[in-house]
Design a protein around this motif. Structure first.
Motif, PDB file in Angstrom:
ATOM      1  N   ILE A  12     119.353  52.408 -46.244  1.00 55.29           N
ATOM      2  CA  ILE A  12     118.201  52.280 -45.351  1.00 55.29           C
ATOM      3  C   ILE A  12     117.545  53.643 -45.180  1.00 55.29           C
ATOM      4  CG2 ILE A  12     117.434  51.549 -43.051  1.00 55.29           C
ATOM      5  CD1 ILE A  12     118.634  49.316 -44.965  1.00 55.29           C
ATOM      6  N   LYS A  13     116.307  53.724 -45.638  1.00 60.59           N
ATOM      7  CA  LYS A  13     115.580  55.001 -45.538  1.00 60.59           C
ATOM      8  C   LYS A  13     115.267  55.304 -44.078  1.00 60.59           C
ATOM      9  CE  LYS A  13     113.003  54.842 -49.864  1.00 60.59           C
ATOM     10  NZ  LYS A  13     112.637  53.406 -49.880  1.00 60.59           N
ATOM     11  N   PRO A  14     115.387  56.574 -43.696  1.00 59.85           N
ATOM     12  CA  PRO A  14     115.087  56.924 -42.300  1.00 59.85           C
ATOM     13  C   PRO A  14     113.690  56.446 -41.916  1.00 59.85           C
ATOM     14  CG  PRO A  14     116.031  58.798 -43.462  1.00 59.85           C
ATOM     15  CD  PRO A  14     115.816  57.728 -44.487  1.00 59.85           C
ATOM     16  N   GLY A  15     113.598  55.900 -40.718  1.00 59.59           N
ATOM     17  CA  GLY A  15     112.288  55.503 -40.223  1.00 59.59           C
ATOM     18  C   GLY A  15     111.820  54.118 -40.654  1.00 59.59           C
ATOM     19  N   THR A  16     112.655  53.380 -41.420  1.00 63.43           N
ATOM     20  CA  THR A  16     112.206  52.024 -41.787  1.00 63.43           C
ATOM     21  C   THR A  16     112.541  51.028 -40.683  1.00 63.43           C
ATOM     22  OG1 THR A  16     114.045  52.240 -43.381  1.00 63.43           O
ATOM     23  CG2 THR A  16     111.977  51.355 -44.230  1.00 63.43           C
ATOM     24  N   GLN A  17     111.696  50.030 -40.564  1.00 66.16           N
ATOM     25  CA  GLN A  17     111.979  48.894 -39.686  1.00 66.16           C
ATOM     26  C   GLN A  17     113.083  48.071 -40.337  1.00 66.16           C
ATOM     27  OE1 GLN A  17     110.600  47.494 -36.816  1.00 66.16           O
ATOM     28  NE2 GLN A  17     109.569  49.456 -36.433  1.00 66.16           N
ATOM     29  N   VAL A  18     113.981  47.539 -39.544  1.00 61.64           N
ATOM     30  CA  VAL A  18     115.045  46.701 -40.103  1.00 61.64           C
ATOM     31  C   VAL A  18     115.027  45.358 -39.383  1.00 61.64           C
ATOM     32  CG1 VAL A  18     117.550  46.456 -40.365  1.00 61.64           C
ATOM     33  CG2 VAL A  18     116.487  48.718 -40.642  1.00 61.64           C
ATOM     34  N   ASP A  19     115.084  44.279 -40.162  1.00 63.78           N
ATOM     35  CA  ASP A  19     115.238  42.950 -39.576  1.00 63.78           C
ATOM     36  C   ASP A  19     116.352  42.237 -40.340  1.00 63.78           C
ATOM     37  OD1 ASP A  19     115.114  40.467 -38.452  1.00 63.78           O
ATOM     38  OD2 ASP A  19     113.148  39.937 -39.278  1.00 63.78           O
ATOM     39  N   ILE A  69     120.561  50.318 -36.624  1.00 62.68           N
ATOM     40  CA  ILE A  69     120.486  50.777 -38.013  1.00 62.68           C
ATOM     41  C   ILE A  69     119.159  51.503 -38.246  1.00 62.68           C
ATOM     42  CG2 ILE A  69     120.342  49.986 -40.412  1.00 62.68           C
ATOM     43  CD1 ILE A  69     122.331  47.692 -39.539  1.00 62.68           C
ATOM     44  N   ALA A  70     118.087  50.936 -37.728  1.00 60.61           N
ATOM     45  CA  ALA A  70     116.778  51.578 -37.906  1.00 60.61           C
ATOM     46  C   ALA A  70     116.734  52.946 -37.223  1.00 60.61           C
ATOM     47  CB  ALA A  70     115.673  50.669 -37.355  1.00 60.61           C
ATOM     48  N   ARG A  71     117.293  53.018 -36.029  1.00 66.34           N
ATOM     49  CA  ARG A  71     117.188  54.254 -35.249  1.00 66.34           C
ATOM     50  C   ARG A  71     118.181  55.322 -35.694  1.00 66.34           C
ATOM     51  NH1 ARG A  71     115.425  53.800 -29.480  1.00 66.34           N
ATOM     52  NH2 ARG A  71     115.579  56.036 -29.812  1.00 66.34           N
ATOM     53  N   ALA A  80     123.196  61.059 -42.544  1.00 66.98           N
ATOM     54  CA  ALA A  80     124.205  60.040 -42.193  1.00 66.98           C
ATOM     55  C   ALA A  80     123.565  58.653 -42.316  1.00 66.98           C
ATOM     56  CB  ALA A  80     124.737  60.270 -40.776  1.00 66.98           C
ATOM     57  N   PRO A  81     123.432  58.196 -43.564  1.00 70.53           N
ATOM     58  CA  PRO A  81     122.671  56.951 -43.790  1.00 70.53           C
ATOM     59  C   PRO A  81     123.450  55.686 -43.429  1.00 70.53           C
ATOM     60  CG  PRO A  81     123.548  57.759 -45.871  1.00 70.53           C
ATOM     61  CD  PRO A  81     123.879  58.808 -44.829  1.00 70.53           C
ATOM     62  N   TRP A  82     122.705  54.641 -43.145  1.00 69.63           N
ATOM     63  CA  TRP A  82     123.252  53.285 -43.040  1.00 69.63           C
ATOM     64  C   TRP A  82     123.025  52.563 -44.357  1.00 69.63           C
ATOM     65  CZ3 TRP A  82     126.296  50.411 -40.124  1.00 69.63           C
ATOM     66  CH2 TRP A  82     126.510  50.762 -38.781  1.00 69.63           C
ATOM     67  N   TYR A  83     123.989  51.761 -44.736  1.00 68.11           N
ATOM     68  CA  TYR A  83     123.852  50.840 -45.866  1.00 68.11           C
ATOM     69  C   TYR A  83     124.049  49.427 -45.325  1.00 68.11           C
ATOM     70  CZ  TYR A  83     124.573  54.915 -48.853  1.00 68.11           C
ATOM     71  OH  TYR A  83     124.460  56.137 -49.462  1.00 68.11           O
ATOM     72  N   ILE A  84     123.170  48.525 -45.708  1.00 65.97           N
ATOM     73  CA  ILE A  84     123.363  47.110 -45.351  1.00 65.97           C
ATOM     74  C   ILE A  84     123.861  46.401 -46.601  1.00 65.97           C
ATOM     75  CG2 ILE A  84     122.238  44.972 -44.591  1.00 65.97           C
ATOM     76  CD1 ILE A  84     120.228  46.740 -43.031  1.00 65.97           C
ATOM     77  N   VAL A  85     125.105  45.938 -46.539  1.00 63.55           N
ATOM     78  CA  VAL A  85     125.761  45.386 -47.733  1.00 63.55           C
ATOM     79  C   VAL A  85     125.836  43.861 -47.633  1.00 63.55           C
ATOM     80  CG1 VAL A  85     127.921  45.342 -49.050  1.00 63.55           C
ATOM     81  CG2 VAL A  85     127.111  47.498 -48.034  1.00 63.55           C
TER      82      VAL A  85
END
Ligand code: AMP
Ligand code: MG
Length: 274
Positions: free
Chosen positions: A8-15, A220-222, A228-233
């Motif tokens: 998840i790129k920094p600053g992206t909206q996540v739904d 995750i978005a914030r 320190a990235p988040w990955y949505i697997v």
């Protein structure tokens, strides 16, 4: 190995509700061979991780922290077994976070987390984490919004401090569908060996599915940052989940590039007595 579809790129909206839990973008070609491809590549990742972990352990100058989050039955325990189970146990520390104890409640929410962050040389794995403090805590109003809403910045500052002290932080959200959770909960009822994993509380939490998806989407978005990235697997298929998480760990360790320490003697000048 390009992890870009899951990072998840920094600053992206996540739904989360709009993200497919069965997608396999890191595998190409024939759907029928996907599972064997994933299993073979996972096995290669594990071998690579073993060598990298050995170097990290010897170097003792940096550490890796892998945070695992997900709904009940998302596969946090299974991921730990499959991805970290073949590493040198001396070099891995796994911590599970439960409802805070009375003492923990008397401290700030990061106190118990910071205390078990991996020291240099080790791989730390968190089965749940400080993200519960913006997850379950938010869904159940355990603290007021004015308290939890400040925690995103506090978490980012904390993870940044760990990073600057030599701990690489990666966060993994194991993303399952509500239907998949139903099947896994049912399996816990139907299989005697799995009965112990069933908790009535899980049915209660399931009623709050949408609120959890929203809370995690926000967290995750914030808190997905460059360092320190988040990955949505996508985690409905365990073989894909294992392959992606081992790829994340392997590529992160490769980037950390630990080196065995140099010695301050010349080995060729040393003779061992008979
Ligand atoms: P399990 O992972 O199945 O062992 O369950 C652990 C439980 O502890 C889950 O229901 C979590 O939501 C809960 N938990 C973990 N951390 C916290 C926290 N900071 N506040 C409240 N509940 C928590
Ligand atoms: Mg549970």
């Amino acid at each position: 190995m390009r992890l870009t579809p899951h990072r998840i790129k920094p600053g992206t909206q996540v739904d989360l509700a709009a993200i497919d839990t069965r997608n396999t973008p890191m595998l190409s070609g024939d759907k029928r061979t996907e599972r064997s491809q994933a299993e073979a590549r996972h096995a290669e990742n594990v071998v690579a991780m073993q060598a990298l972990q050995q170097r990290l352990f010897a170097e003792q100058k940096q550490s890796l922290l892998v945070v695992l989050q997900g709904m009940d039955t998302a596969g946090k325990d299974g991921t730990i077994r499959h991805v970290f189970g073949l590493l040198n146990p001396q070099g891995v520390r796994v911590h599970g976070f439960k409802v805070p104890t009375a003492l923990e409640q008397r401290h700030d929410f990061l106190w118990r987390v910071h205390a078990v962050a991996p020291p240099h040389g080790l791989v730390g794995v968190f089965n749940r984490s400080h993200y519960e403090d913006v997850g379950v805590v938010r869904v159940h109003d355990l603290v007021p919004e004015q308290v939890w809403s400040k925690r995103f910045d506090q978490i980012n500052a904390f993870e940044q401090a760990l990073t600057e002290a030599g701990t690489t932080v990666v966060k993994v959200f194991l993303h399952i569908s509500k239907e998949e959770q139903k099947e896994r909960l049912q399996a816990r009822l139907d299989t005697p060996e799995k009965n112990w994993k069933f908790s009535m509380g899980d049915l209660e939490e399931r009623k709050h599915w949408d609120a959890y998806q929203e809370a995690y989407s926000d967290a995750i978005a914030r808190c997905s940052t460059a360092s320190a990235p988040w990955y949505i697997v996508p985690a409905d298929r365990k073989w894909y989940r294992n392959f992606v998480v081992s790829t994340i760990v392997r590529t992160t360790l490769e980037r950390m590039n630990p080196q065995v320490p140099e010695v301050d003697f010349d080995p060729s000048t040393i003779t061992i007595d008979r």
